[in-house]
Design an enzyme around this catalytic site. Structure first.
Site, PDB file in Angstrom:
ATOM      1  N   GLU A   1       0.803  -1.240   0.000  1.00  0.00           N
ATOM      2  CA  GLU A   1       0.000   0.000   0.000  1.00  0.00           C
ATOM      3  C   GLU A   1       0.829   1.281   0.000  1.00  0.00           C
ATOM      4  OE1 GLU A   1      -2.714  -0.560   3.281  1.00  0.00           O
ATOM      5  OE2 GLU A   1      -3.476  -2.439   2.486  1.00  0.00           O
TER       6      GLU A   1
ATOM      7  N   GLU B   1      -6.113 -10.815  -1.471  1.00  0.00           N
ATOM      8  CA  GLU B   1      -6.937 -10.641  -0.269  1.00  0.00           C
ATOM      9  C   GLU B   1      -8.417 -10.611  -0.659  1.00  0.00           C
ATOM     10  OE1 GLU B   1      -5.574  -7.296   2.090  1.00  0.00           O
ATOM     11  OE2 GLU B   1      -3.463  -7.760   1.725  1.00  0.00           O
TER      12      GLU B   1
HETATM   13  O1  9MR Z   1      -7.583  -8.601   8.319  1.00  0.00           O
HETATM   14  C1  9MR Z   1      -6.621  -7.811   9.017  1.00  0.00           C
HETATM   15  C2  9MR Z   1      -7.198  -7.367  10.361  1.00  0.00           C
HETATM   16  O2  9MR Z   1      -7.375  -8.494  11.213  1.00  0.00           O
HETATM   17  C3  9MR Z   1      -6.251  -6.379  11.015  1.00  0.00           C
HETATM   18  O3  9MR Z   1      -6.846  -5.848  12.172  1.00  0.00           O
HETATM   19  C4  9MR Z   1      -5.919  -5.249  10.050  1.00  0.00           C
HETATM   20  C5  9MR Z   1      -4.868  -4.311  10.613  1.00  0.00           C
HETATM   21  O4  9MR Z   1      -3.645  -4.964  10.740  1.00  0.00           O
HETATM   22  O5  9MR Z   1      -5.398  -5.774   8.842  1.00  0.00           O
HETATM   23  C6  9MR Z   1      -6.283  -6.607   8.163  1.00  0.00           C
HETATM   24  O6  9MR Z   1      -5.651  -7.046   6.958  1.00  0.00           O
HETATM   25  C7  9MR Z   1      -5.348  -6.034   6.003  1.00  0.00           C
HETATM   26  C8  9MR Z   1      -4.100  -6.445   5.277  1.00  0.00           C
HETATM   27  O7  9MR Z   1      -3.055  -6.692   6.184  1.00  0.00           O
HETATM   28  C9  9MR Z   1      -3.670  -5.388   4.269  1.00  0.00           C
HETATM   29  N1  9MR Z   1      -4.742  -5.044   3.367  1.00  0.00           N
HETATM   30  C10 9MR Z   1      -6.026  -4.732   3.971  1.00  0.00           C
HETATM   31  C11 9MR Z   1      -6.427  -5.871   4.926  1.00  0.00           C
HETATM   32  C12 9MR Z   1      -7.814  -5.638   5.488  1.00  0.00           C
HETATM   33  O8  9MR Z   1      -7.788  -4.494   6.307  1.00  0.00           O
END
Ligand code: 9MR
Length: 373
Positions: free
Chosen positions: A155, A260
């Site tokens: 990102e 994802e």
């Molecule tokens: O699914 C993840 C959630 O459990 C966490 O709280 C969050 C923050 O770390 O991240 C979520 O995963 C993200 C991923 O790492 C990067 N892209 C967006 C995903 C959804 O927020």
């Protein structure tokens, strides 16, 4: 007669058992791409029996939902927490899966100390590069030859395709991405290395991502693939946007991973089409219309949506190397708590009881139709 009855009973039972055996995504998509899911800790520690069965029977690649993020694996300057990631990697090996690492460089889930010196003042370029180098060498090095691919940078772009103003960019400068790829390649020369982001299907961000990949390649970075996160809505991205996006990166000579994937059927809580974890919106009953269950019309629409998306992924077999869902069952999804806390979300292929949804069948059909073209 007694014999006849028991024979018939046995046969019926056998047929029923056969009819109930769901197809396995990893088998159906063999020859197309790997299919996987992001796992939470309970799943790779075998504390989630329902999820565990689905993971082992359906998927041949896994991603760690949280345990390899900087704040989890490296919470303090002198302390790494490898217990959970070690179990994650062992789970993948035991089940003969392609194991993904997520993520080395991100602006989120990274402790403040990373960007400060011992006095709490902002670190300079050399200091932060040193810290990044140590982190990548330690984490990637530990799983060398075991984790097959890493989200090196996550990102880094704004919606308009410009570079996101993160502490990484501000302190190191634009070459922080190049450095991160260089350090990761040095730590495990055989690992696949990815740039991962969301909303790349939008033209402006896609143009920015194309430029970014070109620059990385020109700078000598070993970029294997772009990861399109795929946090989709029912109407976005359009099939044309999805197709054009995969094509754009295929033309750059890199692979495309869908990293994802989920499809949000709930009402938009904000005007922003984003997967920015920083977004938060107050709860409201109108924003949570399916708390009592998903109406069949929406269930069927979700199935069609998934079928259409997978038809595009199948079209690009050879370029799309992996499709990973962000969670196993609907109950696991981050979308139950983002951007509004406590909603009932239905974004995946398996429902809260672990049963395959009509969307699962639609995805299977897409593979079968794709293979006869
Ligand atoms: O699914 C993840 C959630 O459990 C966490 O709280 C969050 C923050 O770390 O991240 C979520 O995963 C993200 C991923 O790492 C990067 N892209 C967006 C995903 C959804 O927020």
């Amino acid at each position: 007669m007694a014999f006849k009855l028991s024979f018939t009973t046995l046969l019926m039972a056998g047929l029923a058992a056969h009819a109930q055996t769901p197809a396995a995504l990893k088998d159906v998509f063999k020859g197309y791409f790997h299919v996987g899911a992001a796992l939470n800790q309970a799943q790779f520690e075998d504390r989630d029996a329902r999820g565990g069965i689905i993971v082992r029977t359906q998927f041949d690649t896994i991603s760690p939902e949280n345990v390899l993020k900087w704040e989890s694996v490296h919470p303090r300057p002198d302390a790494y927490a490898f217990d959970a990631p070690d179990k994650y990697v062992a789970f993948g090996e035991k089940n003969h899966m392609f194991i993904v690492g997520h993520t080395l460089v991100w602006h989120s889930q990274v402790p403040a100390w990373v960007f400060q010196n011992a006095k709490g003042e902002p670190l300079d370029r050399d200091g932060l590069l040193q810290r990044l180098h140590d982190h990548i060498r330690t984490v990637v090095g530990r799983y060398k030859g075991r984790i097959g691919g890493w989200d090196v940078v996550n990102e880094a772009l704004n919606e308009d395709g410009t570079m996101r103003q993160t502490p990484w960019l501000k302190i190191i400068g634009e070459d922080y991405l190049l450095k991160a790829f260089e350090y990761a390649h040095e730590a495990d020369p055989k690992a696949e290395l990815y740039y991962n982001d969301y909303s790349v299907e939008n033209q402006a961000k896609r143009n920015g991502a194309v430029e970014l990949i070109k620059k990385l390649k020109a700078g000598g970075a070993a970029v294997t693939a772009i990861g399109l996160q795929g946090h989709d809505k029912m109407e976005w991205p359009t099939i044309e946007q999805q197709d054009a996006t995969i094509l754009a990166f295929q033309q750059l000579g890199i692979k495309v991973n869908i990293t994802e994937l989920d499809v949000d059927v709930l009402p938009a809580a904000s005007q922003q089409r984003t997967a920015d974890v920083g977004l938060s919106v107050e709860a409201h009953a109108k924003l949570n219309p399916y708390a009592g269950g998903l109406p069949d019309t929406v269930q069927q629409a979700l199935a069609r949506r998934y079928g259409d998306l997978f038809a595009v992924f199948c079209k690009y077999r050879g370029t799309v190397s992996r499709v990973t869902f962000w969670g196993v069952t609907d109950g696991d999804s981050w979308l139950n708590n983002w951007p509004v806390r406590g909603r009932t979300s239905y974004p995946l292929l398996f429902d809260r009881q672990g049963q395959p949804k009509p969307a699962f069948q639609a995805v299977i059909r897409a593979a079968r139709q794709g293979s006869v073209k």
